[in-house]
Structures are given as structure tokens and as C-alpha cells.
Scaffold this motif. Structure first.
Motif, PDB file in Angstrom:
ATOM      1  N   HIS A 311       5.418  13.847  -0.248  1.00  0.00           N
ATOM      2  CA  HIS A 311       6.085  12.826  -0.663  1.00  0.00           C
ATOM      3  C   HIS A 311       7.283  13.039  -1.544  1.00  0.00           C
ATOM      4  O   HIS A 311       7.040  14.007  -2.387  1.00  0.00           O
ATOM      5  CB  HIS A 311       5.245  11.643  -1.203  1.00  0.00           C
ATOM      6  CG  HIS A 311       5.739  10.346  -1.108  1.00  0.00           C
ATOM      7  ND1 HIS A 311       6.639   9.801  -2.136  1.00  0.00           N
ATOM      8  CD2 HIS A 311       5.530   9.224  -0.570  1.00  0.00           C
ATOM      9  CE1 HIS A 311       6.972   8.817  -2.081  1.00  0.00           C
ATOM     10  NE2 HIS A 311       6.329   8.189  -1.217  1.00  0.00           N
ATOM     11  N   PRO A 312       8.335  12.532  -1.339  1.00  0.00           N
ATOM     12  CA  PRO A 312       9.310  12.998  -2.205  1.00  0.00           C
ATOM     13  C   PRO A 312       9.010  12.625  -3.707  1.00  0.00           C
ATOM     14  O   PRO A 312      10.105  13.354  -4.735  1.00  0.00           O
ATOM     15  CB  PRO A 312      10.625  12.061  -1.660  1.00  0.00           C
ATOM     16  CG  PRO A 312      10.096  10.965  -0.934  1.00  0.00           C
ATOM     17  CD  PRO A 312       9.000  11.547  -0.379  1.00  0.00           C
ATOM     18  N   ASP A 313       8.199  11.656  -4.079  1.00  0.00           N
ATOM     19  CA  ASP A 313       8.134  11.521  -5.542  1.00  0.00           C
ATOM     20  C   ASP A 313       6.908  12.031  -6.184  1.00  0.00           C
ATOM     21  O   ASP A 313       6.132  12.026  -7.216  1.00  0.00           O
ATOM     22  CB  ASP A 313       7.794   9.859  -5.706  1.00  0.00           C
ATOM     23  CG  ASP A 313       8.884   9.129  -5.418  1.00  0.00           C
ATOM     24  OD1 ASP A 313       9.717   9.491  -5.408  1.00  0.00           O
ATOM     25  OD2 ASP A 313       8.574   8.086  -4.645  1.00  0.00           O
ATOM     26  N   TYR A 314       6.532  13.093  -5.345  1.00  0.00           N
ATOM     27  CA  TYR A 314       5.293  14.118  -5.642  1.00  0.00           C
ATOM     28  C   TYR A 314       5.526  14.866  -6.956  1.00  0.00           C
ATOM     29  O   TYR A 314       6.618  15.377  -7.132  1.00  0.00           O
ATOM     30  CB  TYR A 314       4.972  14.813  -4.675  1.00  0.00           C
ATOM     31  CG  TYR A 314       3.489  16.031  -5.108  1.00  0.00           C
ATOM     32  CD1 TYR A 314       2.394  15.386  -5.283  1.00  0.00           C
ATOM     33  CD2 TYR A 314       4.090  17.222  -5.213  1.00  0.00           C
ATOM     34  CE1 TYR A 314       1.510  16.498  -5.481  1.00  0.00           C
ATOM     35  CE2 TYR A 314       3.009  18.165  -5.487  1.00  0.00           C
ATOM     36  CZ  TYR A 314       1.601  17.531  -5.766  1.00  0.00           C
ATOM     37  OH  TYR A 314       0.662  18.648  -6.113  1.00  0.00           O
ATOM     38  N   PRO A 433      14.289   1.784  -5.465  1.00  0.00           N
ATOM     39  CA  PRO A 433      13.825   3.067  -5.041  1.00  0.00           C
ATOM     40  C   PRO A 433      13.600   4.018  -6.373  1.00  0.00           C
ATOM     41  O   PRO A 433      12.486   4.642  -6.588  1.00  0.00           O
ATOM     42  CB  PRO A 433      14.711   3.758  -4.135  1.00  0.00           C
ATOM     43  CG  PRO A 433      15.257   2.721  -3.490  1.00  0.00           C
ATOM     44  CD  PRO A 433      15.529   1.638  -4.273  1.00  0.00           C
ATOM     45  N   GLU A 434      14.668   3.741  -7.251  1.00  0.00           N
ATOM     46  CA  GLU A 434      14.483   4.826  -8.289  1.00  0.00           C
ATOM     47  C   GLU A 434      13.553   4.375  -9.508  1.00  0.00           C
ATOM     48  O   GLU A 434      12.920   5.310 -10.030  1.00  0.00           O
ATOM     49  CB  GLU A 434      15.845   4.847  -9.150  1.00  0.00           C
ATOM     50  CG  GLU A 434      16.900   5.804  -8.143  1.00  0.00           C
ATOM     51  CD  GLU A 434      18.532   5.895  -9.097  1.00  0.00           C
ATOM     52  OE1 GLU A 434      18.267   5.493 -10.157  1.00  0.00           O
ATOM     53  OE2 GLU A 434      19.239   6.435  -8.448  1.00  0.00           O
ATOM     54  N   ARG A 436      10.853   2.770  -8.650  1.00  0.00           N
ATOM     55  CA  ARG A 436       9.442   2.932  -7.983  1.00  0.00           C
ATOM     56  C   ARG A 436       9.141   4.472  -8.117  1.00  0.00           C
ATOM     57  O   ARG A 436       8.118   4.657  -8.506  1.00  0.00           O
ATOM     58  CB  ARG A 436       9.447   2.471  -6.496  1.00  0.00           C
ATOM     59  CG  ARG A 436       9.493   1.191  -6.287  1.00  0.00           C
ATOM     60  CD  ARG A 436       9.555   0.569  -4.726  1.00  0.00           C
ATOM     61  NE  ARG A 436       8.267   1.015  -4.128  1.00  0.00           N
ATOM     62  CZ  ARG A 436       6.993   0.350  -4.094  1.00  0.00           C
ATOM     63  NH1 ARG A 436       7.113  -0.724  -4.765  1.00  0.00           N
ATOM     64  NH2 ARG A 436       6.233   1.023  -3.727  1.00  0.00           N
ATOM     65  N   SER A 437       9.969   5.342  -7.956  1.00  0.00           N
ATOM     66  CA  SER A 437      10.015   6.571  -8.066  1.00  0.00           C
ATOM     67  C   SER A 437       9.360   6.945  -9.438  1.00  0.00           C
ATOM     68  O   SER A 437       8.375   7.784  -9.662  1.00  0.00           O
ATOM     69  CB  SER A 437      11.057   7.251  -7.688  1.00  0.00           C
ATOM     70  OG  SER A 437      10.837   8.886  -8.133  1.00  0.00           O
ATOM     71  N   ALA A 438      10.341   6.339 -10.627  1.00  0.00           N
ATOM     72  CA  ALA A 438       9.581   6.670 -11.910  1.00  0.00           C
ATOM     73  C   ALA A 438       8.304   6.141 -12.296  1.00  0.00           C
ATOM     74  O   ALA A 438       7.418   6.807 -12.957  1.00  0.00           O
ATOM     75  CB  ALA A 438      10.595   6.100 -12.951  1.00  0.00           C
ATOM     76  N   LEU A 440       5.845   5.898 -10.129  1.00  0.00           N
ATOM     77  CA  LEU A 440       4.808   6.443  -9.359  1.00  0.00           C
ATOM     78  C   LEU A 440       4.580   7.799  -9.907  1.00  0.00           C
ATOM     79  O   LEU A 440       3.558   8.179 -10.017  1.00  0.00           O
ATOM     80  CB  LEU A 440       5.333   6.740  -7.995  1.00  0.00           C
ATOM     81  CG  LEU A 440       5.097   5.480  -6.840  1.00  0.00           C
ATOM     82  CD1 LEU A 440       6.028   5.843  -5.799  1.00  0.00           C
ATOM     83  CD2 LEU A 440       3.752   5.467  -6.856  1.00  0.00           C
ATOM     84  N   GLN A 441       5.631   8.467 -10.511  1.00  0.00           N
ATOM     85  CA  GLN A 441       5.414   9.823 -11.153  1.00  0.00           C
ATOM     86  C   GLN A 441       4.771   9.439 -12.334  1.00  0.00           C
ATOM     87  O   GLN A 441       3.760  10.098 -12.838  1.00  0.00           O
ATOM     88  CB  GLN A 441       6.803  10.436 -11.649  1.00  0.00           C
ATOM     89  CG  GLN A 441       7.432  10.879 -10.241  1.00  0.00           C
ATOM     90  CD  GLN A 441       8.661  11.603 -10.315  1.00  0.00           C
ATOM     91  OE1 GLN A 441       9.142  11.813 -11.352  1.00  0.00           O
ATOM     92  NE2 GLN A 441       8.902  12.185  -9.156  1.00  0.00           N
ATOM     93  N   GLN A 444       1.045   9.214 -11.590  1.00  0.00           N
ATOM     94  CA  GLN A 444       0.380  10.620 -11.405  1.00  0.00           C
ATOM     95  C   GLN A 444       0.126  11.451 -12.274  1.00  0.00           C
ATOM     96  O   GLN A 444      -1.071  11.858 -12.561  1.00  0.00           O
ATOM     97  CB  GLN A 444       1.587  11.396 -10.313  1.00  0.00           C
ATOM     98  CG  GLN A 444       1.744  10.866  -8.919  1.00  0.00           C
ATOM     99  CD  GLN A 444       2.907  11.432  -8.343  1.00  0.00           C
ATOM    100  OE1 GLN A 444       2.761  12.717  -8.210  1.00  0.00           O
ATOM    101  NE2 GLN A 444       3.879  11.165  -8.063  1.00  0.00           N
TER     102      GLN A 444
END
Length: 490
Positions: A311-314, A433-434, A436-438, A440-441, A444
Motif C-alpha cells: 500500500h502506498p501509505d505503508y 487523499p493526503e 487520509r494518508s497522514a 493512516l500513518q 500505523q
């Protein structure tokens, strides 16, 4: 003599060449037998491996690359505020019992899944729905209580398939959907048989019949493939034999990725495991590559959090818990947990049975003893997943983008962190998208730093098939053996 030599050579070449069957049927090997066949009333991935896109369909679906595609909804409109989804449904669709599909079935299915007494294993997928309205037989409007940037993604899960009120209560043993295949029979302990649904609304599949055979023993799986008793084994349980299949022109080896985060799940209700220092100690005792090599013969990617590496956000957080037995012993002593003894419950897959033995040896090196119990799948679901009666277990979570399970304190491992719950609430309301990515990280990193579980490796999808078969999925964005595009080469 020369003629006899030519004939012998020709026979030898023929025996080594791929034998491509001219057939409209296929036999698929599976490690686990589903406990039932209703994906809206069970958590087992094996249910979806048989039913997803074959028997049941949702408003949307996942393609082989993980993209969200139209299914029973041919298109949709989203209001500017992100709260209203208007789905235009396909017309002329029938359920396998002859019942006509309409917007009423969508309303029934979504209302049933989000009801207070719902038994859906992924009830949170429907949490944002506040109302489902039938506009006309071919149009349904879904109103959300708050924007949900993953709503179309959620509707593609196997848990969100559309059922008929007429047959919904019997789907566990007699599944009736709208898919290209309909259920024919289930011989318990042996196989499930499907046949092509001749009144399917879409393109007819090339296959007329499909049989799913249940073979849990790796040696038996190898023998079945070599003998031709099964045509394909998409999740092959004997990776140590893949090199032999690769060298044999009768077979193709298909290696891809899955959504399966394989973890050492820890029950936070246990007095010792509720202590972050003890969970950290167990994580530092683990040597991931040793487990991948020993249990999966090198197939798998180390992970340090509950997120797929493709996944690109991994985030690669494996360096937060490197193998460090001295650190593990120090943490156990600091927590007053020396001499710890824990129950380790292992379900049937080879990654769990083989991996569990290796983990037990690694924990023993830091002074933690384990009592291993090998469980059948139904027993594991009942005692571990539903009953939460365990200390440790090894399991691969194959649902897509399922980091939100760490925001559910009632989930089987019992992780309860208000910050994680806040992050997931904010994620649902975020479409950018940006943004959501932040989020999700952040999520994690939070569960990795909390040592919420022992994060082991991303399960590879290593399969074997007759070389004459095409159309099997290489990757597994969702647990599925989607047969809609599978055929024998001519």
C-alpha cells in the motif's frame, strides 16, 4: 531401431509437456473448509474464498488489482457534502431462486447489516449509514450521518453483499445470490460444488462447473496437485515444494501479495499482556525472518505494524521492535513477569502451525513458556475469535485495509486506545487523499509503539495451477477465488 528411438523420444517429450484440458469445469484446492456459506454472518476468510464474486455480489466489488468497480450498481452519484450516495442499479438481475433483484433488496441488506442485532462480522462497515431510501425499483439512495471517504470501498467487501429477504435466513447452508455461479451441493468435510447460473445478468463465465476441495494437510495437497485431483491450489500450503512445480512444465506457480497481516495476537485482557512492557518483550523476542524462512520457506514480507507493505501509505516500522532477546528479558523483569507461561492457540493453516512452533522456541529463549493447542477452524472461531478465551494466537488478517479493528475495544484481542479511536473517526470523515494518508500513518505508528500485537509478516499468495488455466488472480486484494474470468487455454 531408429524408429523405436524416435517414438520413445516423442513419448518422453509428450509426457513432459503441459497437458491442457479442453474442459468447462475446474477443481480448486482450499486449506480450510468454510464454517458456513453466508459472508454476512461469519468472519472466516474461507467463506469469501468460495462465495465472493461467484455466488454473491454487492453494489461494488474489488477487481484483481484492488480497484473498486461497479457490480450490482452500474453507477452512482455523490452529493457535494459527501452525505448522499445515489446508486443506479442494474436491471434484469435475478437471484438464483428466480426472485427479481431490486432496490428493495439493497435496502433490506444494508438495514439488516447495520441493525442492532446484526451478526455481521464487519458491522462497522455500515456504521455511517443513517438511512436507506428506495427511490424506484432501479434506484436507491444511501444517506450517511457523516462523510465517509471509504464508503464505496466498504461496499465492495464480501460482508456487504446483497441478499434477498426470501432466502437470507438460509444462506449459511443454501446460499442464494445474484452471481455467475449458483450453489449446487456441499459434501461436508470434502467439497463444495457450484454450477454456472444460466440467467446471470452479466457476461457468462467460461466455466460451467467448479468444485472447491478441502485439503488441509500440505503433503496431501502436494499429492493432489501432482495426481491432477485438483486443477489449481491458489493458496498452496506446501511452499517447500514450489521449486518442484516451477521445474515441471505441466504447472505454473503464481506468486503475488495478499492483504494478510500475519500477527502474534495478544489478549489484552490477560493480566500480564495488558502491560505494554510485556507485549514489547514478546515483540523483541520474535525474529521475523526466521519465522518466514521456517514456516513459509522465504515467502513473506516482514511487517512492524498492521498494514500491507504494497500500500502506498505503508510505513516500515520493523526497526521499532528488532530481535533483541536481552531487551526482552529486561522488560519482563521490569514488569515483574519473569517465569511467564502463556497459552498459544493455533488454527490449522501451516503459517500458524509451523510459525507457532518457531515462535514458541523464540519465546522460550527469553524465559516465556507456552502451552500450544492446535485447534480446528470452527473451534478457533468459537473459542478465540468469539469467546476471547486465549492468551496468544497466530493468525493472518486477510481483510483489506483493516487497521480500523484497532479502534474496536470489543474486538477479540481487546486493544483499547482512545487516540486510535479518534484517528479512525477522523479518517472516516476525511476524503482528501493526503489527509487520509497522514491519518493512516499516524495510526500505523501508534499501534506499533503500543505493541498492540506482535507484527510478523505479510502473507504471500503462493499458488500452483495446471499450466492450461488462465485468469486466476495473482494478488489477493480480498480473500477470493474469483472464477468469473477463469478459463482453460484452447
Amino acid at each position: 531401431m531408429l524408429t523405436r528411438l524416435k517414438l520413445s523420444l516423442a513419448a518422453l517429450l509428450l509426457s513432459a509437456a503441459p497437458l491442457w484440458a479442453q474442459s468447462d469445469s475446474i477443481s480448486i484446492g482450499m486449506v480450510l473448509e468454510p464454517p458456513n456459506l453466508d459472508p454476512t454472518a461469519g468472519a472466516a476468510a474461507a467463506i469469501r474464498e468460495v462465495t465472493y464474486a461467484n455466488i454473491f455480489e454487492g453494489l461494488t466489488r474489488f477487481g484483481p488489482d484492488g480497484a473498486v468497480l461497479p457490480a450490482l450498481a452500474q453507477d452512482w452519484e455523490i452529493s457535494d457534502d459527501g452525505l448522499r450516495y445515489t446508486f443506479r442499479l442494474r436491471e434484469g438481475v435475478q437471484f438464483h431462486d428466480g426472485t427479481a433483484f431490486s432496490a428493495e433488496d439493497v435496502k433490506f441488506s444494508l438495514d439488516r447489516a447495520r441493525a442492532e442485532d446484526s451478526t455481521n462480522a464487519q458491522k462497522q462497515l455500515f456504521a455511517a449509514i443513517s438511512e436507506v431510501t428506495v427511490v424506484d425499483p432501479a434506484t436507491v439512495e444511501v444517506t450517511l450521518s457523516e462523510p465517509d471517504g471509504a464508503f464505496l470501498f466498504n461496499m465492495a467487501w464480501g460482508d456487504a453483499v446483497i441478499l434477498s429477504p426470501r432466502s437470507a435466513d438460509n444462506n449459511a447452508t443454501n446460499p442464494i445470490g445474484t452471481g455467475p455461479f449458483r450453489f449446487q451441493r456441499w459434501v461436508q468435510g470434502d467439497r463444495i460444488e457450484l454450477e454456472r447460473f444460466e440467467d446471470y445478468w452479466g457476461e457468462a463465465p467460461a466455466l460451467a462447473r467448479a468444485t472447491f476441495r478441502f485439503i488441509s494437510d500440505p503433503s496431501a495437497a502436494y499429492a493432489a496437485m501432482m495426481a491432477g485431483d485438483v486443477d489449481a491450489f491458489p493458496n498452496f500450503p506446501a511452499p517447500e515444494t514450489l521449486a518442484q512445480f516451477e521445474a515441471d512444465p505441466r504447472f505454473s506457480v503464481i506468486v503475488g501479495s495478499t492483504e494478510g497481516e500475519t500477527i502474534l495476537a495478544m489478549n489484552h485482557a490477560h493480566p500480564a499482556l495488558g502491560d505494554d512492557r510485556v507485549r514489547a518483550a514478546l515483540a523483541h523476542a520474535i525474529k521475523r525472518q526466521e519465522i518466514i524462512d521456517g514456516a513459509m520457506f522465504g515467502y513473506g514480507t516482514p511487517i512492524g505494524t498492521h498494514f500491507a507493505p504494497h500500500h502506498p501509505d505503508y510505513l516500515d516500522l520493523t526497526d521499532l521492535t528488532p530481535h533483541d532477546p536481552d531487551r526482552a528479558r529486561a522488560l519482563l523483569e521490569e514488569a515483574g513477569a519473569t517465569g511467564l507461561s502463556l497459552r498459544l492457540m493455533l488454527p490449522p493453516p501451516s503459517y500458524a502451525r509451523r510459525g507457532g512452533e518457531i515462535i514458541a522456541a523464540q519465546l522460550r529463549e527469553v524465559g516465556v513458556e507456552t502451552q500450544i493447542t492446535n485447534m480446528e477452524w470452527a473451534q478457533w472461531l468459537e473459542q478465540v475469535f468469539n469467546g476471547k478465551d486465549f492468551d496468544l494466537t497466530v493468525i493472518s488478517h486477510t481483510e483489506p485495509m483493516d487497521i480500523n479493528i484497532y479502534a474496536r475495544p470489543d474486538y477479540y484481542f481487546g486493544y483499547d486506545n482512545p487516540e486510535m479511536q479518534r484517528l479512525m473517526t477522523e479518517l472516516r470523515a476525511t476524503a482528501d487523499p493526503e489527509g487520509r494518508s497522514a491519518l493512516l500513518q499516524q495510526a500505523q505508528r501508534l499501534i506499533a509503539e503500543d505493541h498492540a500485537n506482535g507484527f510478523l509478516f505479510q502473507l504471500a499468495k503462493a499458488g500452483v495451477a495446471n499450466a492450461g488455466i488462465e485468469g486466476l488472480w495473482e494478488n489477493a486484494p480480498v480473500p477470493a477465488n474469483d472464477l468469473t474470468g477463469v478459463r482453460w487455454r484452447q
